[in-house]
Design a protein around this motif. Sequence first.
Motif, mmCIF file in Angstrom:
data_model
loop_
_atom_site.group_PDB
_atom_site.id
_atom_site.type_symbol
_atom_site.label_atom_id
_atom_site.label_comp_id
_atom_site.label_asym_id
_atom_site.label_seq_id
_atom_site.Cartn_x
_atom_site.Cartn_y
_atom_site.Cartn_z
ATOM 1 N N ASP A 166 0.818 -1.198 0.000
ATOM 2 C CA ASP A 166 0.000 0.000 0.000
ATOM 3 C C ASP A 166 0.863 1.264 0.000
ATOM 4 O O ASP A 166 1.798 1.393 0.799
ATOM 5 N N SER A 167 0.566 2.185 -0.927
ATOM 6 C CA SER A 167 1.189 3.517 -1.025
ATOM 7 C C SER A 167 2.629 3.506 -1.530
ATOM 8 O O SER A 167 3.245 4.573 -1.601
ATOM 9 N N TRP A 168 3.175 2.356 -1.882
ATOM 10 C CA TRP A 168 4.502 2.321 -2.476
ATOM 11 C C TRP A 168 4.398 2.749 -3.946
ATOM 12 O O TRP A 168 3.519 2.312 -4.673
ATOM 13 N N GLY A 169 5.314 3.599 -4.372
ATOM 14 C CA GLY A 169 5.335 4.022 -5.757
ATOM 15 C C GLY A 169 5.983 2.974 -6.644
ATOM 16 O O GLY A 169 6.803 2.175 -6.183
ATOM 17 N N HIS A 170 5.606 2.979 -7.912
ATOM 18 C CA HIS A 170 6.227 2.031 -8.848
ATOM 19 C C HIS A 170 6.038 2.508 -10.276
ATOM 20 O O HIS A 170 5.021 3.104 -10.634
ATOM 21 N N ALA A 171 7.072 2.271 -11.083
ATOM 22 C CA ALA A 171 7.037 2.482 -12.526
ATOM 23 C C ALA A 171 7.426 1.162 -13.175
ATOM 24 O O ALA A 171 8.294 0.439 -12.665
ATOM 25 N N VAL A 172 6.801 0.856 -14.320
ATOM 26 C CA VAL A 172 6.979 -0.457 -14.940
ATOM 27 C C VAL A 172 7.109 -0.293 -16.446
ATOM 28 O O VAL A 172 6.394 0.514 -17.049
ATOM 29 N N ILE A 173 8.017 -1.077 -17.055
ATOM 30 C CA ILE A 173 8.143 -1.057 -18.511
ATOM 31 C C ILE A 173 8.388 -2.470 -19.021
ATOM 32 O O ILE A 173 9.102 -3.272 -18.392
ATOM 33 N N ASN A 174 7.767 -2.797 -20.142
ATOM 34 C CA ASN A 174 7.916 -4.134 -20.723
ATOM 35 C C ASN A 174 9.264 -4.279 -21.420
ATOM 36 O O ASN A 174 9.647 -3.430 -22.223
ATOM 37 N N LEU A 175 9.937 -5.378 -21.140
ATOM 38 C CA LEU A 175 11.167 -5.732 -21.836
ATOM 39 C C LEU A 175 10.890 -6.752 -22.945
ATOM 40 O O LEU A 175 11.752 -6.994 -23.790
ATOM 41 N N LYS A 176 9.719 -7.352 -22.917
ATOM 42 C CA LYS A 176 9.233 -8.245 -23.967
ATOM 43 C C LYS A 176 7.726 -8.008 -24.099
ATOM 44 O O LYS A 176 7.106 -7.383 -23.234
ATOM 45 N N ASN A 177 7.125 -8.527 -25.172
ATOM 46 C CA ASN A 177 5.672 -8.558 -25.228
ATOM 47 C C ASN A 177 5.168 -9.213 -23.947
ATOM 48 O O ASN A 177 5.632 -10.303 -23.588
ATOM 49 N N SER A 178 4.227 -8.568 -23.271
ATOM 50 C CA SER A 178 3.840 -9.049 -21.941
ATOM 51 C C SER A 178 2.335 -9.100 -21.761
ATOM 52 O O SER A 178 1.598 -8.244 -22.263
ATOM 53 N N LEU A 179 1.897 -10.109 -21.015
ATOM 54 C CA LEU A 179 0.502 -10.299 -20.645
ATOM 55 C C LEU A 179 0.457 -10.518 -19.135
ATOM 56 O O LEU A 179 1.195 -11.348 -18.602
ATOM 57 N N ALA A 180 -0.389 -9.756 -18.443
ATOM 58 C CA ALA A 180 -0.425 -9.839 -16.982
ATOM 59 C C ALA A 180 -1.830 -9.574 -16.466
ATOM 60 O O ALA A 180 -2.688 -9.019 -17.160
ATOM 61 N N VAL A 181 -2.043 -9.969 -15.218
ATOM 62 C CA VAL A 181 -3.250 -9.632 -14.473
ATOM 63 C C VAL A 181 -2.806 -8.956 -13.186
ATOM 64 O O VAL A 181 -1.912 -9.453 -12.483
ATOM 65 N N ALA A 182 -3.403 -7.804 -12.887
ATOM 66 C CA ALA A 182 -3.087 -7.086 -11.659
ATOM 67 C C ALA A 182 -4.344 -6.981 -10.808
ATOM 68 O O ALA A 182 -5.417 -6.632 -11.303
ATOM 69 N N LEU A 183 -4.196 -7.284 -9.532
ATOM 70 C CA LEU A 183 -5.298 -7.207 -8.588
ATOM 71 C C LEU A 183 -4.934 -6.257 -7.454
ATOM 72 O O LEU A 183 -3.843 -6.343 -6.898
ATOM 73 N N GLU A 184 -5.846 -5.354 -7.128
ATOM 74 C CA GLU A 184 -5.683 -4.523 -5.935
ATOM 75 C C GLU A 184 -6.553 -5.116 -4.835
ATOM 76 O O GLU A 184 -7.724 -5.436 -5.057
ATOM 77 N N LEU A 185 -5.968 -5.290 -3.658
ATOM 78 C CA LEU A 185 -6.644 -5.940 -2.542
ATOM 79 C C LEU A 185 -6.881 -4.953 -1.408
ATOM 80 O O LEU A 185 -6.063 -4.058 -1.161
ATOM 81 N N ALA A 186 -7.985 -5.141 -0.695
ATOM 82 C CA ALA A 186 -8.252 -4.367 0.514
ATOM 83 C C ALA A 186 -7.492 -5.012 1.669
ATOM 84 O O ALA A 186 -7.590 -6.229 1.884
ATOM 85 N N VAL A 187 -6.744 -4.228 2.395
ATOM 86 C CA VAL A 187 -5.975 -4.743 3.526
ATOM 87 C C VAL A 187 -6.883 -4.754 4.747
ATOM 88 O O VAL A 187 -7.196 -3.714 5.322
ATOM 89 N N VAL A 188 -7.324 -5.936 5.116
ATOM 90 C CA VAL A 188 -8.235 -6.096 6.250
ATOM 91 C C VAL A 188 -7.701 -7.209 7.136
ATOM 92 O O VAL A 188 -6.828 -7.989 6.744
ATOM 93 N N ASN A 189 -8.252 -7.293 8.339
ATOM 94 C CA ASN A 189 -7.905 -8.372 9.250
ATOM 95 C C ASN A 189 -8.728 -9.596 8.873
ATOM 96 O O ASN A 189 -9.889 -9.721 9.274
ATOM 97 N N VAL A 190 -8.144 -10.486 8.080
ATOM 98 C CA VAL A 190 -8.901 -11.627 7.569
ATOM 99 C C VAL A 190 -9.270 -12.615 8.672
ATOM 100 O O VAL A 190 -10.187 -13.406 8.521
ATOM 101 N N GLU A 191 -8.571 -12.564 9.801
ATOM 102 C CA GLU A 191 -8.880 -13.479 10.894
ATOM 103 C C GLU A 191 -10.241 -13.169 11.517
ATOM 104 O O GLU A 191 -10.827 -13.984 12.196
#
Length: 288
Positions: A261-286
Amino acid sequence: PAVHHDGGSSRSSGRVDKSWNSGEPSRGNIPATGAMLDRCAFSVIPWSNFTGELFRDHCIAQRRPLLIKGLAGRWDSFPSWQKASFLKAFGRETVSVNTVPYGEQYGHHHGQARMKLEDYVSEYMALDAQHQERSRSEATVPAYVFDGAILHRNERLWSIVQIPDALSKYPLVLRQLILGPVNAGSPPHFHGLAVNFLIAGRKRWLVTPPSSAQFGMQTAQEWFSLFDENQTRPDGKTQPPHIAEYAECIQEAGDALIVPDSWGHAVINLKNSLAVALELAVVNVEER
């Protein structure tokens, strides 16, 4: 399970989908030193060591990034993501395309479009390495599929995304399909905790702690070129973009990368790329 806190090799492990890349594809935007990074500057573990306890402790409590080798490559649905199968099943689906992900929300409309996946792949993801190199020399800015709707509306496509048990109890905030050629990517940005499953290709990541996180509206290709130029200026003087603290990592096909959470990031493809990105809610799962 042990975590390699001093970083580790980012070389591929497990199944790797090569159907999206042919021959010897372009290396894309590499560090200005000319040396391809093959290590990750932050913690790396094999998929077999990834547990819910480790995720809670390392990525939520300590808020540290993590590269998990081969986690996406373990998906039973892996064959469905190979190029021919994927386009046969989903090629007529329409997706959002732009040179900057969600750029229209920030006034960046250049390259904005809606396209069928099969048309996008045909137009932007040429597999011929010579063609890719020619496009780079002409300073062509590649358009990028970064779609936050298709995995919500297409249940069949969502069914072949396999969330590991360690993450399954956390509510999903956003589901994103990411597809693009060499040098497509995202300039610096930050948001909630996210997991990026790289199904095919290779990506270069630059990750920053919250104190150094920033937003950039250049294309990834422009931003990384300026960043790399700064690292090798003979006069020692830097021009924007300047980041005081960062870590780099190469993500290989089959790997999952977690950005806290809140970490910055920049990303660039070095090859043709296929991905799935999921954002999750940080909760107490217990307590759930």
